[in-house]
Structures are given as C-alpha cells and as structure tokens.
Design a protein around this motif. Sequence first.
Motif: not given
Length: 299
Positions: A62-74, A79-83, A276-284
Amino acid sequence: MRFDLIDLRLFLNVVEAASITHGAERANLALASASARIRGMEEALGVRLLERGRRGVRPTPAGQALVHHARVVLQQVEHMRGELGKYARGLKGFIRVLANTVAVTEFLPEALARYLAANPNINIDLEERLSYEIVQAVAASHVDIGIVADTVDLGGLETFPFRVDRLVLVTPRDGPFAGRDEIAFAESFEHEFVGLSAGSALQNHLGEHAMRAGQTLRFRVRVRGFEAVCRMVEHGVGLGIVPETAAERCCRTMGIRMVRLSDPWALRNLTICVRQFGALPVYTRSLIEHLTERSERVP
C-alpha cells in the motif's frame, strides 16, 4: 481521507531515506510531528504504509502505491507552479538536484547563485551523491536533475553537457613527482595520501580505481574540501588528488605543484541527466538551460 502536500512530501522523504528520523529532517519537521503525520495517514487509509524494522523502514505494498500517487500529485503541483509563476510572484518553485563531489564544490556554487539571484521565487535543494546513485534517483523520479560523470551508465535518461572535469595529483613543491608533467595513478600507490571525508563521491571513485589495480590507498588524514586537502599537502602530510580547477586556484597561494594523471578516467565529462525534459516544470527547464549556457565536452 485528508492528506496535504506536507504529508505527501514527508512520506516520500521517509521512503527515500528508509528512516522516519531522516525523512523528518529532510522535510524540516520534528520527529514527533512526522511520526504523528505518518500514523494519521495510516489510520485514514486503514492500512499500514510502512514496515518498521531495526534497520529502518520500507513501504508496504500500500505504501508503494502511495509513493507512486504522491509523486504524480507533487509533479502536477510543480507544473502548476511553473505555469502560474508569472502570474503569482509569491508562489515558490522547488527543484531537487543531486550532483557528484566535483559538480557540487567546483562548478555549481557560482552557476546556482546567478540563477537564484535572478529567480527569487525558486528554491533549490542540492545534495552530493555518487554518480550511480544519482542516476537511480533520477530514473525513479526521486529528484528533478542529476549531474554525474559520464563514466556511469545513463540508461534511457535525457542528457545535456555541463562541464569538463580533470583530476590531478597535488604534491609539495619539492615533493614526489614535483618535476613531472604527468603520471599514471598507479605510480602514486607507494605514497601516503590526504583524502576527503568518508562518503565523498570523489573519494569513493578514486578508491574503486585503486581496487581495480589491486591496491588500497593509504590515508594519513581525511578532511572536508579540496582547499583543506591542498593545505595538508603543502605541509608535507601526503599527496592529494583534486579537480584541476581546485588545484589551479590553490597553486596561486600555496606551495604545491599539480601533476596531471594520464589515466583515461581522470578526464571526464560532467553531464546533466533528467528523466524527461519536456515533462519538467518551466522553471526546472530554465535552470537546465542556464546550466548549459557555458557547457563544455571532451571530444
């Protein structure tokens, strides 16, 4: 079920550090507060997220599943911050960077200082690691940017040239090899060394090459930083191996000489790697562009 971003970042830090104590430190939280947050997450979900043992903690399924979703959310938050950064000046972006010893000490301080001065709404977390550990962390999306020697297998990561790093031997002005322009690393094994503190990525790199030659480096003392190594060498404590940039700087004020190493591994390209460069936030992406403005590469 109520999780906030602090909970998610804390959980990722704990999993990456394999320790609630160290995860709390990375998240700038008190241990008691971090433990309470982890318990609260487990109670809210009704499942255990961590298996606790003598050697630390590791995520349950269950923790591994949370790790995956936490990374996606963060990642989406970044991305939102960059935009939105150009519209909301008070909204800070956060970039995690792992780099090897030479990049951290010789090349990044000035480059990051210029970037941070020009981008007051960006924070950077910089940490030193071994090159192979950095590649693993980037591939697993634990960090945004890695800077490594190109001698490590970079797999399918996207890469960008950063700087050229040459390692040299430093010796007292009248010490061993002082009259030479170049030597092989193996020629120095009979002498004692001044080394960097245990855990240094560069020191581990040198130790590996000595082991491949069937030798073990003998250290009289270990110190923190290339200037400290050169100062010890100046006083005849032992020989040292440091980046050429550090040796040139110290040679101007200390009684030492530098001798180039002829071994092919002593001349390396430092490379920026991302998943993946294109998936990084604008400021990164803008930080990577800034770091590669003065890029170099060995032909």
